[in-house]
Design an enzyme around this catalytic site. Structure first.
Site, mmCIF file in Angstrom:
data_model
loop_
_atom_site.group_PDB
_atom_site.id
_atom_site.type_symbol
_atom_site.label_atom_id
_atom_site.label_comp_id
_atom_site.label_asym_id
_atom_site.label_seq_id
_atom_site.Cartn_x
_atom_site.Cartn_y
_atom_site.Cartn_z
ATOM 1 N N HIS A 167 4.491 5.710 11.727
ATOM 2 C CA HIS A 167 4.060 5.555 10.328
ATOM 3 C C HIS A 167 3.101 6.716 10.035
ATOM 4 C CE1 HIS A 167 2.979 3.926 6.554
ATOM 5 N NE2 HIS A 167 2.708 2.674 6.880
ATOM 6 N N LYS A 177 25.517 -3.454 -0.375
ATOM 7 C CA LYS A 177 26.996 -3.388 -0.411
ATOM 8 C C LYS A 177 27.532 -2.604 0.775
ATOM 9 C CE LYS A 177 26.436 -2.637 -5.291
ATOM 10 N NZ LYS A 177 26.673 -1.589 -6.294
ATOM 11 N N ARG A 233 0.804 -1.227 0.000
ATOM 12 C CA ARG A 233 0.000 0.000 0.000
ATOM 13 C C ARG A 233 0.833 1.271 0.000
ATOM 14 N NH1 ARG A 233 -2.769 -3.821 1.477
ATOM 15 N NH2 ARG A 233 -0.833 -4.366 2.451
ATOM 16 N N THR A 234 1.776 1.364 0.924
ATOM 17 C CA THR A 234 2.444 2.657 1.112
ATOM 18 C C THR A 234 3.256 3.012 -0.128
ATOM 19 O OG1 THR A 234 2.563 2.090 3.441
ATOM 20 C CG2 THR A 234 3.833 3.993 2.729
ATOM 21 N N ARG A 291 11.032 3.954 3.689
ATOM 22 C CA ARG A 291 10.670 2.977 4.733
ATOM 23 C C ARG A 291 11.936 2.223 5.120
ATOM 24 N NH1 ARG A 291 5.636 -1.085 4.638
ATOM 25 N NH2 ARG A 291 4.679 0.884 5.219
HETATM 26 N N1 CP Z 1 -0.431 -0.044 5.769
HETATM 27 C C1 CP Z 1 0.799 -0.334 5.267
HETATM 28 O O1 CP Z 1 1.808 0.265 5.666
HETATM 29 O O2 CP Z 1 0.797 -1.297 4.314
HETATM 30 P P1 CP Z 1 2.092 -1.754 3.494
HETATM 31 O O3 CP Z 1 3.028 -2.410 4.472
HETATM 32 O O4 CP Z 1 1.567 -2.681 2.437
HETATM 33 O O5 CP Z 1 2.717 -0.506 2.936
#
Ligand code: CP
Length: 309
Positions: free
Chosen positions: A129, A80, A51-52, A101
């Site tokens: 998040h 590396k 999603r993100t 991320r």
């Molecule tokens: N909600 C969320 O962070 O989903 P993903 O891990 O698929 O990005």
């Protein structure tokens, strides 16, 4: 130049304005279709995501911009041994904004300190998040009409669930929000959330183990996955993973207008039979993620000022 590391990086009025922009984007997407022409978004994902990452990429493409990036540490020079600081210096030469991320808490913050472009924390370990929180706020405000005067049940892995930590931080700033924290003993919210966020701000909350004990009072039920990747041993994960399974029977006591949310992915904590319940909003929630990330990209690139909404 601004970055986004935590929902607290925006004031309540800035968040309200960002959500207003997201609502306008939902209503009139064509108005924003060329807003980011010539701009590039880098998605630097050292951890898996559906999603993100993809909603960030869809957001930039919807705004007329372009995307580049990597979707695992192994497919970048991190494999590396390159540091996050060096990586962002390079990305700053290639892109105008970066969503990152990382499994290590604070890694996007370290990147932001060396970056020449806005950096967005797209999830750092079990910490924060913030863009999921903006998605959650947009979903609740759009479907309930307000963010205050709500009893919010947070259920599942409240220890490692970064979406829960960010959402609590954001919602305590609205009036008369009460939390019911529903988890097994081993997955309770960390002390720093209980003491420094909830108690320190005199926020009403209770902690319970049985979902059935909380169901009837909830306006929002926010289910979460047990975060397998953050456990130190598989035995504990297997013992706790199915502690909560929301099904139709458990919903019998819930309010008719309760929202069922989940940041997704789900594993087994919401039975598929619940998907047809009118209160199940988690797929709609994922759609809101695109609008809110479009609004965020525009805001951090200071392109929001070009529009009236
Ligand atoms: N909600 C969320 O962070 O989903 P993903 O891990 O698929 O990005």
């Amino acid at each position: 130049m601004r970055h986004l590391m935590s929902p607290l990086d925006f004031s309540v009025s800035e968040i309200d304005r960002l959500l207003d922009l997201a609502n306008d984007i939902e209503k009139q997407p064509e108005k924003y279709a060329h807003a980011c022409e010539g701009k590039k978004l880098a998605t630097c994902f050292y951890e898996p995501s559906t999603r993100t990452r993809l909603s960030f990429e869809a957001a930039m493409l919807n705004l007329g911009g372009s995307v580049l990036g990597f979707s695992s540490a192994n497919s970048s020079s991190a494999a590396k041994g390159e540091s996050v600081s060096d990586t962002i210096r390079i990305i700053s030469c290639y892109a105008d904004i970066c969503a990152m991320r990382h499994p290590k808490e604070g890694a996007p913050l370290v990147a932001s300190e060396k970056s020449k472009i806005p950096v967005i924390n797209a999830g750092d370990g079990g910490h924060q998040h913030p863009t999921q929180t903006l998605t959650d706020l947009l979903t609740i405000r759009s479907l309930k009409g307000h963010l205050g005067n709500l009893t919010i049940g947070l259920c599942g892995d409240l220890k490692f669930g970064r979406t829960v930590h960010s959402l609590i931080n954001a919602l305590i700033r609205y009036n008369n929000v009460k939390f019911v924290l529903i988890s097994p003993e081993e997955l309770k919210v960390p002390d720093y959330i209980r003491e420094d966020v909830l108690k320190a701000n005199n926020i009403e909350f209770e902690e319970v183990e049985r979902l059935e004990d909380a169901m009837s009072e909830l306006d929002v039920l926010y289910m979460t996955r047990v975060q397998k990747e953050r456990f130190f041993n598989e035995e504990d994960y297997i013992r706790l993973k199915d502690f909560y399974v929301l099904n139709k029977q458990k919903l019998a006591e819930a309010k008719d207008d309760m929202l069922i949310l989940h940041p997704l992915p789900r594993v087994n904590e919401i039975a598929v039979e619940v998907d047809d319940d009118p209160r199940a909003c988690y797929f709609k929630q994922a759609q809101y993620g695109v609008y809110v990330r479009m609004a965020l990209i525009l805001t951090l690139l200071e392109l929001d000022k070009k529009f009236e909404y």
